[in-house]
Write a protein that holds these residues in place. Structure first.
Motif, PDB file in Angstrom:
ATOM      1  N   GLU A  13      14.027  39.137  39.360  1.00  0.00           N
ATOM      2  CA  GLU A  13      14.082  40.567  39.060  1.00  0.00           C
ATOM      3  C   GLU A  13      13.011  41.024  38.076  1.00  0.00           C
ATOM      4  O   GLU A  13      12.526  42.143  38.168  1.00  0.00           O
ATOM      5  CB  GLU A  13      15.471  40.929  38.512  1.00  0.00           C
ATOM      6  CG  GLU A  13      16.636  40.550  39.420  1.00  0.00           C
ATOM      7  CD  GLU A  13      16.541  41.146  40.818  1.00  0.00           C
ATOM      8  OE1 GLU A  13      16.019  42.269  40.960  1.00  0.00           O
ATOM      9  OE2 GLU A  13      16.964  40.474  41.773  1.00  0.00           O
ATOM     10  N   GLU A  93      13.152  32.819  46.690  1.00  0.00           N
ATOM     11  CA  GLU A  93      14.151  33.696  47.294  1.00  0.00           C
ATOM     12  C   GLU A  93      13.837  33.843  48.778  1.00  0.00           C
ATOM     13  O   GLU A  93      12.699  34.105  49.149  1.00  0.00           O
ATOM     14  CB  GLU A  93      14.116  35.065  46.633  1.00  0.00           C
ATOM     15  CG  GLU A  93      15.048  36.063  47.294  1.00  0.00           C
ATOM     16  CD  GLU A  93      14.877  37.459  46.729  1.00  0.00           C
ATOM     17  OE1 GLU A  93      15.875  38.038  46.311  1.00  0.00           O
ATOM     18  OE2 GLU A  93      13.738  37.962  46.709  1.00  0.00           O
ATOM     19  N   GLU A  95      15.233  35.959  52.151  1.00  0.00           N
ATOM     20  CA  GLU A  95      16.114  36.999  52.692  1.00  0.00           C
ATOM     21  C   GLU A  95      16.087  36.933  54.205  1.00  0.00           C
ATOM     22  O   GLU A  95      15.023  36.814  54.813  1.00  0.00           O
ATOM     23  CB  GLU A  95      15.652  38.386  52.252  1.00  0.00           C
ATOM     24  CG  GLU A  95      15.786  38.643  50.780  1.00  0.00           C
ATOM     25  CD  GLU A  95      15.445  40.079  50.403  1.00  0.00           C
ATOM     26  OE1 GLU A  95      15.305  40.935  51.298  1.00  0.00           O
ATOM     27  OE2 GLU A  95      15.307  40.335  49.201  1.00  0.00           O
ATOM     28  N   ASN A  97      18.607  38.426  57.877  1.00  0.00           N
ATOM     29  CA  ASN A  97      19.438  39.545  58.316  1.00  0.00           C
ATOM     30  C   ASN A  97      20.901  39.209  58.535  1.00  0.00           C
ATOM     31  O   ASN A  97      21.699  40.094  58.825  1.00  0.00           O
ATOM     32  CB  ASN A  97      18.857  40.131  59.609  1.00  0.00           C
ATOM     33  CG  ASN A  97      17.462  40.652  59.391  1.00  0.00           C
ATOM     34  OD1 ASN A  97      17.174  41.245  58.363  1.00  0.00           O
ATOM     35  ND2 ASN A  97      16.584  40.421  60.342  1.00  0.00           N
ATOM     36  N   SER A  99      24.742  38.221  57.660  1.00  0.00           N
ATOM     37  CA  SER A  99      25.691  38.420  56.557  1.00  0.00           C
ATOM     38  C   SER A  99      26.571  37.183  56.349  1.00  0.00           C
ATOM     39  O   SER A  99      27.509  37.222  55.566  1.00  0.00           O
ATOM     40  CB  SER A  99      26.555  39.646  56.822  1.00  0.00           C
ATOM     41  OG  SER A  99      27.289  39.465  58.016  1.00  0.00           O
ATOM     42  N   SER A 129      23.604  32.000  46.602  1.00  0.00           N
ATOM     43  CA  SER A 129      23.370  32.957  47.685  1.00  0.00           C
ATOM     44  C   SER A 129      24.344  34.106  47.527  1.00  0.00           C
ATOM     45  O   SER A 129      25.418  33.948  46.942  1.00  0.00           O
ATOM     46  CB  SER A 129      23.563  32.293  49.057  1.00  0.00           C
ATOM     47  OG  SER A 129      24.894  31.881  49.225  1.00  0.00           O
ATOM     48  N   LYS A 132      23.177  41.009  50.411  1.00  0.00           N
ATOM     49  CA  LYS A 132      22.385  42.105  49.864  1.00  0.00           C
ATOM     50  C   LYS A 132      23.295  43.316  49.704  1.00  0.00           C
ATOM     51  O   LYS A 132      24.178  43.554  50.532  1.00  0.00           O
ATOM     52  CB  LYS A 132      21.206  42.404  50.797  1.00  0.00           C
ATOM     53  CG  LYS A 132      20.225  41.253  50.811  1.00  0.00           C
ATOM     54  CD  LYS A 132      19.017  41.346  51.715  1.00  0.00           C
ATOM     55  CE  LYS A 132      18.699  42.539  52.462  1.00  0.00           C
ATOM     56  NZ  LYS A 132      17.514  42.405  53.340  1.00  0.00           N
ATOM     57  N   ASP A 134      23.013  46.407  50.240  1.00  0.00           N
ATOM     58  CA  ASP A 134      23.019  47.412  51.307  1.00  0.00           C
ATOM     59  C   ASP A 134      23.642  46.906  52.607  1.00  0.00           C
ATOM     60  O   ASP A 134      23.692  47.629  53.601  1.00  0.00           O
ATOM     61  CB  ASP A 134      21.605  47.939  51.557  1.00  0.00           C
ATOM     62  CG  ASP A 134      20.658  46.855  52.059  1.00  0.00           C
ATOM     63  OD1 ASP A 134      21.088  45.711  52.302  1.00  0.00           O
ATOM     64  OD2 ASP A 134      19.452  47.166  52.213  1.00  0.00           O
ATOM     65  N   THR A 136      22.592  44.576  54.648  1.00  0.00           N
ATOM     66  CA  THR A 136      21.656  44.242  55.726  1.00  0.00           C
ATOM     67  C   THR A 136      21.296  42.765  55.795  1.00  0.00           C
ATOM     68  O   THR A 136      20.298  42.407  56.398  1.00  0.00           O
ATOM     69  CB  THR A 136      20.358  45.052  55.583  1.00  0.00           C
ATOM     70  OG1 THR A 136      19.740  44.699  54.334  1.00  0.00           O
ATOM     71  CG2 THR A 136      20.616  46.541  55.660  1.00  0.00           C
ATOM     72  N   LYS A 138      21.425  38.701  53.694  1.00  0.00           N
ATOM     73  CA  LYS A 138      21.721  37.918  52.492  1.00  0.00           C
ATOM     74  C   LYS A 138      20.447  37.450  51.817  1.00  0.00           C
ATOM     75  O   LYS A 138      19.362  37.507  52.380  1.00  0.00           O
ATOM     76  CB  LYS A 138      22.583  36.715  52.842  1.00  0.00           C
ATOM     77  CG  LYS A 138      21.879  35.663  53.668  1.00  0.00           C
ATOM     78  CD  LYS A 138      22.799  34.482  53.906  1.00  0.00           C
ATOM     79  CE  LYS A 138      22.259  33.523  54.923  1.00  0.00           C
ATOM     80  NZ  LYS A 138      22.165  34.046  56.275  1.00  0.00           N
ATOM     81  N   ARG A 139      20.628  36.996  50.578  1.00  0.00           N
ATOM     82  CA  ARG A 139      19.581  36.372  49.775  1.00  0.00           C
ATOM     83  C   ARG A 139      20.042  34.975  49.424  1.00  0.00           C
ATOM     84  O   ARG A 139      21.173  34.781  48.995  1.00  0.00           O
ATOM     85  CB  ARG A 139      19.359  37.146  48.483  1.00  0.00           C
ATOM     86  CG  ARG A 139      18.912  38.573  48.670  1.00  0.00           C
ATOM     87  CD  ARG A 139      18.978  39.349  47.373  1.00  0.00           C
ATOM     88  NE  ARG A 139      18.005  38.837  46.401  1.00  0.00           N
ATOM     89  CZ  ARG A 139      18.106  39.042  45.088  1.00  0.00           C
ATOM     90  NH1 ARG A 139      19.112  39.705  44.578  1.00  0.00           N
ATOM     91  NH2 ARG A 139      17.189  38.570  44.277  1.00  0.00           N
TER      92      ARG A 139
END
Length: 153
Positions: A13, A93, A95, A97, A99, A129, A132, A134, A136, A138-139
């Protein structure tokens, strides 16, 4: 969620150094991700971490390729790899799509899969993990402390 990993999320971040790449989620993604990671670490003078970072990157990208797709194989889909550095910690990291959060599993001893997250856990100082905000995808994040350098004698 791992407390150490939560504390280290600031590396992503509020990074001093950060570089990202979007990759097509295809069979070439792990190779392209390793080239990107090696180049990024070399530019930052962090070659000492290359072996560990490349192994983690390879496993995370391969997992995203296999398990993080939400579209049919014939449709284009992207994953994003970010490498960050702050306060002697490298953050990785990925990312995608999906979930579905990754769950370590153990495949049969003769199997060719099922050990990726165990490898990530063994190489990283911490990993975690989460979805995300929103909705959309995961990270997946992994963190490594930079090795201390000894003073020259």
């Amino acid at each position: 969620m791992n407390t150490a990993a939560l504390a280290m999320e600031a590396v992503i971040e509020r990074a001093e150094l950060q570089s990202s790449i979007s990759l097509s989620s295809d069979d070439l993604a792990p190779r392209r991700a390793r080239v990107f990671a090696r180049t990024t670490l070399a530019e930052w003078g962090l070659d000492a971490l290359a072996d560990r970072v490349l192994l983690i990157v390879s496993e995370l990208v391969t997992n995203a390729r296999r398990h993080g797709r939400t579209k049919a194989e014939d449709l284009s889909e992207e994953i994003t790899l970010t490498i960050s550095y702050q306060n002697d910690v490298v953050g990785i990291e990925l990312e995608d799509n999906s979930s579905l959060l990754p769950v370590p599993r153990m495949g049969p001893i003769t199997g060719l899969s099922g050990r990726g997250l165990h490898i990530v856990a063994a190489e990283a100082d911490a990993w975690t993990s989460h979805l995300k905000p929103d909705g959309t995808g995961k990270r997946v994040l992994a963190f490594l402390h930079c090795p201390s350098t000894l003073p020259a004698i």
